[in-house]
Design a protein around this motif. Sequence first.
Motif: not given
Length: 247
Positions: A12-28
């Motif tokens: 699974v890959s994201d070819q778009g713009s960069a996504v920033s995750f802060g402390p405690g953020d997550h992706m399912v």
Amino acid sequence: MTVQTQNFAVQVSDQGSAVSFGPGDHMVVTLENVTVAPEPGLAVLRVTEAAGRSKSGGLRRRDTVVVVVKTAPKDIPAPHGFLADDVVVDAGTKVTLNWEGSDDFTYEVLFPGGRKPVPRVEHPGSHGPYSLVLDAADAPRRDTTYTLVAGFGAQRHTLTTSVQVRNPVLGTLTAVDGVTRFGLQVYPGGTGTSTHGVVYADSVRAKDAPYGQGGGWINLHDEGMTVYLSKNGSNGLGSVTARDFNR
């Protein structure tokens, strides 16, 4: 986001713009209809994440494992109680077949000359009574055995039940050419030819006694019947055709 699969690997890959995750953020990431193992049991999946950059600017990789338990399909109790409403019927009378079984099965009833699929029924608890009515077109004409076939995935069950018919409709029995080959051959004597003749016996009831007419005679004995043609001194033997023959 794009998803690519190869054998048991999923990327699974994201070819778009960069996504920033802060402390405690997550992706399912949810995967559906993906084969994780060919057989039931534990399947250990390795997850590799490349979602950050190292000080040198390259992708930072992190690996972890996820344990997945693959279960086998549920075992469904076999159907039971496959019986007809009436086990003795008249020829051409409709027959109703009944049984108990799970709604998970696909049912079909087989019988000589035909087969009937059974409509699905929704019961409370996914289990209950089933029935199939065979009308006049499929009603039995003689003693008949019915087979119930129940299938679900790799599971398959068969049950049988029989119905007797009081007045069976039997097929036609036809005697074809060649029946008299086991009889006696008659050759008319004194003609100088080998043309076949025939002796007719409308009613013969004598036993071990000769019957004579027209110069010939018939002898009945335990081994069968012998026909003699004694005209002009000939004792030739031949076939017999009988409409009514009683010993």
